[in-house]
Each structure stands twice: as structure tokens, then as C-alpha cells.
Design an enzyme around this catalytic site. Structure first.
Site, mmCIF file in Angstrom:
data_model
loop_
_atom_site.group_PDB
_atom_site.id
_atom_site.type_symbol
_atom_site.label_atom_id
_atom_site.label_comp_id
_atom_site.label_asym_id
_atom_site.label_seq_id
_atom_site.Cartn_x
_atom_site.Cartn_y
_atom_site.Cartn_z
ATOM 1 C CB ALA A 1 -0.892 0.003 1.232
ATOM 2 C CB SER A 2 1.557 3.786 -2.580
ATOM 3 O OG SER A 2 1.831 2.846 -3.589
#
Length: 365
Positions: A69-70
Site C-alpha cells: 500500500a503506497s
């Protein structure tokens, strides 16, 4: 049609609803929501990337990050660069947790988002997350490098993984004037955010617009990513040739220099290993193409640096030549480079689509 209010979209679409119970942050130790809910909540609330899958989901692997998850600020940067309107039709390549797809679905009040994920387990979990949060993008399991022709044409296409080669299927499925946004890199250096605009002739071209570092598309990973570099890729580090160079390795490793070198030598991979204790400021940079290898040792205060090499190519000489070529062009930044994609492949350029970037060992003087 008015622009998207991203502040409202992010407020209405919290990241924590899409993050799995086990994540990895700055080290190899997992953070488990059930065992340490406070640490998990703190990690999710910070502006940092979180690894959400190891080893493509296999059990007992070597802890190779395979999905994440950025960091929220980077997600926002990319969505700003995508420049969508609420009535657009958008293809997202790489569903991951589903959070980015949810942000797009919230923004596209009169449009539609289709998201495609190559990993069936990730796609299934993302679909559960999206249903639970009442977001309604269409989730597809498949190879996003082929796009999704059944939903084409699209106004926008966004990838959430890095590629070394932009597949022509992407511009084929985006309308003329539409935007393709993707992380992009080479085996040597991975830091480009590429923004392409599709032309009326079906080609696509555009510059790099920022610095990002994403995991690779699975079929475009670097050849040696899952292997031990010294001891496997380079099984015997005994050199055939030993010499010294007066080229200081430090400026060669500067971000924009590394990016430009990677454009010229896209088949060369590198790893850097730092010393410890009193030698903490020293490092060795290793290079390999699978047949040849080289290493250069940096020692603070030295005016010459030892180079060890083996194989048919003189890799450090090629690195020096690529670095000198970049300097001769005026040391252009990453954002002065770009890519043009045609049915015959892709071409990188500098200072406009007609600017030349010589690729390969032939550029060695």
C-alpha cells in the site's frame, strides 16, 4: 465538468479500511493488528508505504516484498497527475488492496473505474474490501499489461506497479488525448513516474514527471531480484582484472545520474553494500549483466578507487562512459527525459522526443 475535489475524496475514503491485518513497515518484522493493534493503527496512519504481501503470497519464502500500500502523499501525487474528471472512464492496472480503486470510484461520480489484478488472492481480498466499503469499481483478475479491451476505450489509465517496457496495449485502449500514468524504471535504477499522452496516430509520448519507486510488474521484474547478488548472480567474485579509477563513485550514484545511466545500460543491475562500525562510510558497488560483473570500492578521502571485473564486458568502463555522456549533455534531470511508445516498442529520449539517448555498450569510447 469540474475537477475532482481530492481533499474530500481522501476524507471520505480512509486507507485503514483497505489494509490487511498483517503488514511490514521499515524492517522485516510483521506488524499484526490482532497482536498489537496500536502499532498497526500507528503504521496505517503514517505517511509511509506498507508491504501487504510477501513472496507472491507463498508460505515460508524468503520475505521478498510482492505487494504494498503506497504512502498516501504519493497516491495523491499520482492522482493529481492523472488529471481525471468525474465523468471519465478509468482503467487501473494493479488493484492491490483496493484503496486506490476506491479513491477513483469515489471521485468518478459520473464515470466508471475498472481495476485489474494479476494475483487472484489479492483481487478477491480487494473485492471484499470494496464491497464492505460500498465502493463499486469493477474488479478483474488478469494480466494488466494487456489492458482490459472489453472495457475500452478509456479516458485514463493508471498503473500501480513499475514497468521497464510500456506495453502497446495500453495506448491502444486509451482515447486520443487520454493520459497513461505509470511508474517506470530500468534494471539499474527505478525512480521514474512517466506521464504519456496518446496521440491521434495511436502512439503515446510524454516526460517523466516525478520520482517514485514501485514494485515491478511480476512479468517485468529485474532478472536477479529474488537472487543473492554476490554468491549467486556472481557465483565467484574472484576478479579477472583489477585496476584503479579516478572517477569518484559517489556522484555516479546521484539520483539523476543513475537514472540517465540506466537509460543507456538498461541490462545492468547493481547492488550497494555499506561497511559497518569504523568502515560505515565505505561501500562497494556491484554490477552485473549475468555474464560480466564489476565492483568498485569507495573509501572516504581516497583519490583512486579499486575496480574488480570479470567477464567479456568492462562494466565499470561502460558506467563511466554513460556518466560522461550524461554530463556532456548538461546533466539533464530525470524530468528532462521521456518515452515514446509505438507498435514497434518504446524509445527513451532527452530534451524532447527528438533528443537522442544512446543505448548499450556501443556508447563506450
Amino acid at each position: 465538468m469540474t475537477a475532482v475535489n481530492w481533499d474530500r475524496v481522501f476524507a471520505d475514503t480512509p486507507r485503514r479500511s483497505y489494509i490487511p491485518a498483517v503488514v511490514w513497515a521499515d524492517d522485516d518484522d510483521p506488524i499484526n493488528r490482532d497482536k498489537d493493534p496500536d502499532a498497526w493503527a500507528e503504521a496505517v496512519a503514517t505517511d509511509t508505504p506498507l508491504v501487504t504481501q510477501m513472496d507472491d503470497g507463498a508460505e515460508g519464502g524468503g520475505l521478498f516484498p510482492s505487494s504494498s500500500a503506497s504512502m498516501p502523499s504519493l497516491v495523491r501525487l499520482m492522482l493529481d497527475q492523472l488529471d481525471i474528471r468525474p465523468d471519465h472512464r478509468v482503467l487501473e492496472v494493479g488493484t492491490g488492496t483496493g484503496w486506490n480503486a476506491a479513491l477513483l470510484a469515489t471521485a468518478l461520480t459520473d464515470g466508471e473505474v475498472i481495476t485489474i489484478e494479476v494475483d487472484p488472492a489479492l483481487a478477491a481480498q480487494a473485492k471484499e474490501n470494496l464491497i464492505a466499503c460500498r465502493a463499486a469499481p469493477f474488479v478483474v483478475v488478469g494480466d494488466g499489461l494487456r489492458g482490459y479491451p472489453d472495457g475500452a476505450p478509456y479516458d485514463r489509465l493508471i498503473a500501480t506497479m513499475a514497468v521497464q517496457h510500456v506495453p502497446y496495449e495500453w495506448p491502444e485502449q486509451v482515447k486520443p488525448g487520454g493520459v497513461i500514468l505509470t511508474p517506470w524504471g530500468t534494471a539499474f535504477h527505478n525512480s521514474g513516474l512517466l506521464r504519456l499522452v496518446v496521440n491521434s496516430d495511436g502512439t503515446a509520448s510524454g516526460p517523466f514527471v516525478g520520482s517514485v519507486n514501485f514494485m515491478w510488474a511480476r512479468s517485468q521484474r529485474r532478472r536477479f531480484d529474488t537472487r543473492e547478488f554476490v554468491g549467486d548472480v556472481i557465483p565467484d567474485p574472484a576478479p579477472d582484472r583489477v585496476r584503479h579509477t579516478t572517477t569518484d563513485p559517489r556522484p555516479v550514484r546521484e539520483e539523476h545520474a543513475e537514472f540517465a545511466i540506466g537509460l543507456r545500460l538498461p541490462d545492468v543491475e547493481q547492488r550497494v553494500y555499506f561497511g559497518r562500525g569504523d568502515a560505515a562510510d565505505e561501500y562497494t558497488q556491484w554490477l552485473s549483466d549475468g555474464l560480466s560483473w564489476a565492483s568498485v570500492d569507495y573509501v572516504p578521502g581516497a583519490d583512486k578507487f579499486e575496480v574488480n571485473e570479470s567477464g567479456p564486458r568492462d562494466l565499470w568502463a561502460e558506467i563511466e562512459a554513460a556518466y560522461d555522456a550524461w554530463r556532456a549533455q548538461g546533466e539533464p534531470a530525470r524530468e528532462q527525459h521521456g518515452v515514446t511508445v509505438t507498435p514497434d516498442g518504446q524509445r527513451t529520449w532527452v530534451n524532447g522526443p527528438n533528443g537522442r539517448v544512446d543505448v548499450g555498450p556501443a556508447s563506450v569510447a
